[in-house]
Design a protein around this motif. Structure first.
Motif, PDB file in Angstrom:
ATOM      1  N   GLY A 121      22.567 -10.830   6.242  1.00  0.00           N
ATOM      2  CA  GLY A 121      21.691  -9.868   6.905  1.00  0.00           C
ATOM      3  C   GLY A 121      20.287  -9.908   6.340  1.00  0.00           C
ATOM      4  O   GLY A 121      19.930 -10.807   5.573  1.00  0.00           O
ATOM      5  N   GLN A 122      19.518  -8.916   6.711  1.00  0.00           N
ATOM      6  CA  GLN A 122      18.130  -8.838   6.242  1.00  0.00           C
ATOM      7  C   GLN A 122      17.805  -7.413   5.780  1.00  0.00           C
ATOM      8  O   GLN A 122      16.919  -6.758   6.343  1.00  0.00           O
ATOM      9  CB  GLN A 122      17.168  -9.293   7.344  1.00  0.00           C
ATOM     10  N   PRO A 123      18.497  -6.935   4.748  1.00  0.00           N
ATOM     11  CA  PRO A 123      18.146  -5.616   4.219  1.00  0.00           C
ATOM     12  C   PRO A 123      16.798  -5.658   3.510  1.00  0.00           C
ATOM     13  O   PRO A 123      16.382  -6.706   3.019  1.00  0.00           O
ATOM     14  CB  PRO A 123      19.281  -5.319   3.238  1.00  0.00           C
ATOM     15  N   TRP A 124      16.130  -4.531   3.463  1.00  0.00           N
ATOM     16  CA  TRP A 124      14.832  -4.479   2.809  1.00  0.00           C
ATOM     17  C   TRP A 124      14.637  -3.088   2.230  1.00  0.00           C
ATOM     18  O   TRP A 124      15.465  -2.194   2.413  1.00  0.00           O
ATOM     19  CB  TRP A 124      13.715  -4.862   3.781  1.00  0.00           C
ATOM     20  N   TYR A 125      13.507  -2.920   1.531  1.00  0.00           N
ATOM     21  CA  TYR A 125      13.287  -1.688   0.784  1.00  0.00           C
ATOM     22  C   TYR A 125      11.848  -1.209   0.964  1.00  0.00           C
ATOM     23  O   TYR A 125      10.946  -2.000   1.260  1.00  0.00           O
ATOM     24  CB  TYR A 125      13.571  -1.899  -0.708  1.00  0.00           C
ATOM     25  N   LYS A 126      11.671   0.078   0.785  1.00  0.00           N
ATOM     26  CA  LYS A 126      10.341   0.673   0.831  1.00  0.00           C
ATOM     27  C   LYS A 126      10.225   1.663  -0.325  1.00  0.00           C
ATOM     28  O   LYS A 126      11.180   2.362  -0.662  1.00  0.00           O
ATOM     29  CB  LYS A 126      10.114   1.387   2.162  1.00  0.00           C
ATOM     30  N   CYS A 127       9.072   1.698  -0.955  1.00  0.00           N
ATOM     31  CA  CYS A 127       8.838   2.569  -2.107  1.00  0.00           C
ATOM     32  C   CYS A 127       7.865   3.692  -1.733  1.00  0.00           C
ATOM     33  O   CYS A 127       6.917   3.481  -0.974  1.00  0.00           O
ATOM     34  CB  CYS A 127       8.240   1.776  -3.277  1.00  0.00           C
ATOM     35  N   GLU A 128       8.098   4.860  -2.297  1.00  0.00           N
ATOM     36  CA  GLU A 128       7.185   5.983  -2.092  1.00  0.00           C
ATOM     37  C   GLU A 128       7.114   6.802  -3.370  1.00  0.00           C
ATOM     38  O   GLU A 128       8.138   7.117  -3.978  1.00  0.00           O
ATOM     39  CB  GLU A 128       7.657   6.862  -0.936  1.00  0.00           C
ATOM     40  N   TRP A 129       5.896   7.113  -3.786  1.00  0.00           N
ATOM     41  CA  TRP A 129       5.691   7.994  -4.933  1.00  0.00           C
ATOM     42  C   TRP A 129       5.317   9.381  -4.418  1.00  0.00           C
ATOM     43  O   TRP A 129       4.369   9.546  -3.665  1.00  0.00           O
ATOM     44  CB  TRP A 129       4.579   7.463  -5.844  1.00  0.00           C
ATOM     45  N   ILE A 130       6.102  10.368  -4.795  1.00  0.00           N
ATOM     46  CA  ILE A 130       5.822  11.754  -4.419  1.00  0.00           C
ATOM     47  C   ILE A 130       5.352  12.477  -5.670  1.00  0.00           C
ATOM     48  O   ILE A 130       6.113  12.677  -6.621  1.00  0.00           O
ATOM     49  CB  ILE A 130       7.062  12.436  -3.817  1.00  0.00           C
ATOM     50  N   SER A 131       4.096  12.848  -5.675  1.00  0.00           N
ATOM     51  CA  SER A 131       3.496  13.458  -6.857  1.00  0.00           C
ATOM     52  C   SER A 131       3.777  14.951  -6.908  1.00  0.00           C
ATOM     53  O   SER A 131       3.965  15.605  -5.869  1.00  0.00           O
ATOM     54  CB  SER A 131       1.978  13.221  -6.859  1.00  0.00           C
ATOM     55  N   ASN A 132       3.778  15.475  -8.106  1.00  0.00           N
ATOM     56  CA  ASN A 132       3.943  16.918  -8.276  1.00  0.00           C
ATOM     57  C   ASN A 132       2.728  17.698  -7.779  1.00  0.00           C
ATOM     58  O   ASN A 132       2.799  18.922  -7.642  1.00  0.00           O
ATOM     59  CB  ASN A 132       4.196  17.250  -9.753  1.00  0.00           C
ATOM     60  N   ASN A 133       1.620  16.991  -7.512  1.00  0.00           N
ATOM     61  CA  ASN A 133       0.443  17.688  -6.975  1.00  0.00           C
ATOM     62  C   ASN A 133       0.480  17.797  -5.447  1.00  0.00           C
ATOM     63  O   ASN A 133      -0.472  18.273  -4.831  1.00  0.00           O
ATOM     64  CB  ASN A 133      -0.845  17.002  -7.432  1.00  0.00           C
ATOM     65  N   GLY A 134       1.586  17.313  -4.854  1.00  0.00           N
ATOM     66  CA  GLY A 134       1.754  17.439  -3.418  1.00  0.00           C
ATOM     67  C   GLY A 134       1.408  16.202  -2.622  1.00  0.00           C
ATOM     68  O   GLY A 134       1.745  16.117  -1.442  1.00  0.00           O
ATOM     69  N   SER A 135       0.746  15.228  -3.230  1.00  0.00           N
ATOM     70  CA  SER A 135       0.384  14.000  -2.519  1.00  0.00           C
ATOM     71  C   SER A 135       1.519  12.989  -2.592  1.00  0.00           C
ATOM     72  O   SER A 135       2.431  13.112  -3.412  1.00  0.00           O
ATOM     73  CB  SER A 135      -0.894  13.403  -3.111  1.00  0.00           C
ATOM     74  N   SER A 136       1.457  11.972  -1.735  1.00  0.00           N
ATOM     75  CA  SER A 136       2.444  10.893  -1.760  1.00  0.00           C
ATOM     76  C   SER A 136       1.767   9.589  -1.387  1.00  0.00           C
ATOM     77  O   SER A 136       0.774   9.564  -0.645  1.00  0.00           O
ATOM     78  CB  SER A 136       3.598  11.191  -0.792  1.00  0.00           C
ATOM     79  N   PHE A 137       2.316   8.495  -1.925  1.00  0.00           N
ATOM     80  CA  PHE A 137       1.757   7.163  -1.687  1.00  0.00           C
ATOM     81  C   PHE A 137       2.911   6.202  -1.441  1.00  0.00           C
ATOM     82  O   PHE A 137       3.946   6.286  -2.089  1.00  0.00           O
ATOM     83  CB  PHE A 137       0.941   6.684  -2.898  1.00  0.00           C
ATOM     84  N   ARG A 138       2.702   5.290  -0.519  1.00  0.00           N
ATOM     85  CA  ARG A 138       3.746   4.324  -0.182  1.00  0.00           C
ATOM     86  C   ARG A 138       3.335   2.920  -0.593  1.00  0.00           C
ATOM     87  O   ARG A 138       2.149   2.586  -0.626  1.00  0.00           O
ATOM     88  CB  ARG A 138       4.053   4.363   1.313  1.00  0.00           C
ATOM     89  N   ALA A 139       4.337   2.112  -0.890  1.00  0.00           N
ATOM     90  CA  ALA A 139       4.107   0.709  -1.234  1.00  0.00           C
ATOM     91  C   ALA A 139       5.266  -0.112  -0.707  1.00  0.00           C
ATOM     92  O   ALA A 139       6.422   0.341  -0.731  1.00  0.00           O
ATOM     93  CB  ALA A 139       3.980   0.531  -2.743  1.00  0.00           C
ATOM     94  N   LYS A 140       4.986  -1.305  -0.254  1.00  0.00           N
ATOM     95  CA  LYS A 140       6.033  -2.191   0.193  1.00  0.00           C
ATOM     96  C   LYS A 140       6.757  -2.763  -1.012  1.00  0.00           C
ATOM     97  O   LYS A 140       6.143  -3.113  -2.016  1.00  0.00           O
ATOM     98  CB  LYS A 140       5.468  -3.325   1.058  1.00  0.00           C
ATOM     99  N   ALA A 141       8.058  -2.837  -0.912  1.00  0.00           N
ATOM    100  CA  ALA A 141       8.864  -3.333  -2.029  1.00  0.00           C
ATOM    101  C   ALA A 141       9.091  -4.838  -1.891  1.00  0.00           C
ATOM    102  O   ALA A 141       9.136  -5.381  -0.784  1.00  0.00           O
ATOM    103  CB  ALA A 141      10.196  -2.611  -2.066  1.00  0.00           C
TER     104      ALA A 141
END
Length: 502
Positions: free
Chosen positions: A147-167
């Protein structure tokens, strides 16, 4: 068993209503809470508990079980997608609803029951620097092969912001996986997602296939406020040298472990640390051999016996070495990978410091093997073999040349994204293989589980100066390790005292 009294004549309707009002109005809150509790029990417990609960009658008024059953019926009527319905044990299916049978008899239905392997099994997650993280685990091998499984990363900050990055995923076990294969997920952000040091968490989306609609989301790592320390990711590091051991399993000899630990604690010096992974091989006797070094701060033993639930290659040793790589990525300048029946040796008066300075422009280097006999000893009546250490008396080296032998290696972990048992294929920088004149290792194969006397075949003294053929293999006399034995014993006595394992 409590017996009920004989039933009295049927009461009037007014009397019945009065009793019902009395039963429910005296303690309505308690009754409501009990009803809700039973609803949850009926929803979540295995089916056989229902038969027990349904026979309980706490009050002469309509039973709470009946109330709970009615509430459950009401709930199910409003939400048909709830995962639990009361069915006989023989018909019970968990986590899947029965598919409707088609009207067309030639339309076949495929019913799935359970899961053969997990989508992802996390062992560890680590920050690898200001902007990068690594999540180390296992995953179903067929889904990655076919198959072709994949992943995605996300940082959820305690200040309420979030950022995504490709894994970026790596499969570092060279195809040796069984039901499970090793997966290292690298998450690299364009900047430090916790730059305000308020803390946060790294979330991973693990997808089953190309579609974005089917995935599992989990928290891989959390950072507490104020815990980020940029200096951890820059030299000088805590140690010069770190040993990452593979999975320890089987009936290991405490004597061999004692000898190995003393030798390498001496070899690597005081600025070194040893990490062992107990997959069932650290018996009370083996732990007694390692405990003094643990108390001295020279060694760590991690309990990984839980890995047995997940069928990977050789007690999941590829998983273990990758977890150790990232867990201690910035703990030492050089990380060494070899086994507990192997002894690193420096020929021709080389020092470890000089050799590694010479290799400093390489990310990793491999080490050639000196294979030793596990049973051949000299027939020398002047030797008290029963009191000698293994490497002190096993002195015959198999001498074939021009054949490929397994190599072990050392790596600058800060430049590696994943690793293997014999070398890494996921590094930044160069790899050096031509090292046999600088550093080698002696391999005492099939000795680590021998609890009786190692000397089981004796050769005449003339074998010192001749090639000896044994089991169709040539052996030559090699006493390099024997010459170091007294120094190692004196070192052990000085550092941890007299060890008596018998």
């Amino acid at each position: 068993m409590r017996k009920e009294a004989a039933p009295s004549p049927a009461p009037s309707t007014a009397t019945t209503v009065g009793k019902l009002v009395l039963c429910f109005e005296t303690k309505p809150l308690v009754a409501t809470l009990l009803a809700l509790t039973l609803v949850m029990l009926l929803w979540n417990l295995p089916p056989y508990y229902q038969n027990i609960i349904s026979t309980t009658r706490p009050c002469s008024a309509p039973s709470l079980t009946s109330v709970a059953a009615a509430a459950t019926t009401s709930l199910l009527s409003t939400n048909a997608s709830l995962p639990y319905t009361a069915t006989p044990v023989a018909e019970k299916k968990y986590y899947s609803a029965t598919k409707a049978k088609p009207n067309d008899p030639n339309k076949r239905v495929f019913e799935a029951y359970g899961n053969a392997a997990a989508l992802f099994v996390q062992m560890g997650a680590y920050r690898g620097g200001p902007t990068t993280f690594a999540v180390v685990g296992l995953a179903s091998k067929p889904i990655h092969v076919f198959g072709q499984p994949w992943y995605k990363c996300e940082w959820i900050s305690n200040n309420g912001s979030s950022f995504r990055a490709k894994a970026y995923k790596m499969l570092p076990d060279w195809g040796y996986g069984r039901v499970y294969t090793v997966v290292v997920v690298n998450c690299t952000f364009p900047f430090n997602p916790n730059q305000d040091n308020l803390g946060g968490k790294l979330m991973i989306n693990a997808y089953y296939g190309e579609s974005q609609r089917k995935y599992e989301k989990f928290t891989a790592l959390e950072e507490a406020p104020g815990s980020y320390n940029d200096s951890k990711y820059h030299s000088p590091f805590q140690y010069e040298y770190l040993y990452c051991g593979s999975s320890l399993y089987g009936n290991l000899s405490a004597d061999r472990m004692r000898e190995w630990m003393a030798y390498h604690a001496w070899f690597f010096g005081p600025s070194s640390h040893f990490v062992f992974h107990d997959a069932g091989g650290v018996s009370p006797e083996v732990r007694a051999a390692l405990d003094p070094w643990m108390r001295a701060g020279r060694a760590t033993v991690q309990d990984i016996r839980g890995q047995a639930e997940f069928d990977g290659y050789y007690y999941n040793q590829f998983l273990v070495v990758n977890d150790c790589l990232h867990r201690y990525r910035h703990a030492a300048n050089w990380t060494f990978y070899f086994d507990v029946d192997e002894y690193i040796y420096l020929p021709d008066g080389n020092t470890l410091e000089s050799v590694l300075n010479e290799f400093s422009n390489y990310t990793q280097f491999t080490i050639e093997q000196n294979p030793m006999s596990s049973m051949l000893c000299l027939n020398d009546s002047s030797q008290q073999y029963s009191s000698q250490w293994g490497f002190e008396k096993l002195l015959f080296r198999e001498s074939r040349t021009g054949i490929r032998r397994d190599r072990k290696y050392a790596i600058q972990a800060k430049n590696a994204y994943a690793t293997g048992v014999h070398m890494s294929e996921n590094v930044i920088g160069k790899t050096l293989h031509k090292t046999e004149t600088k550093i080698r290792y002696y391999h005492y194969h099939n000795t680590i589980t021998v609890h009786q006397e190692l000397c089981r075949e004796y050769l005449p003294l003339t074998a010192k100066n001749n090639v000896t053929w044994f089991n169709k293999l040539p052996y030559v006399y090699d006493e390099n390790m024997k010459k170091l034995a007294n120094n190692i014993k004196e070192f052990e006595l000085k550092i941890v005292g007299n060890l008596n394992l018998n």
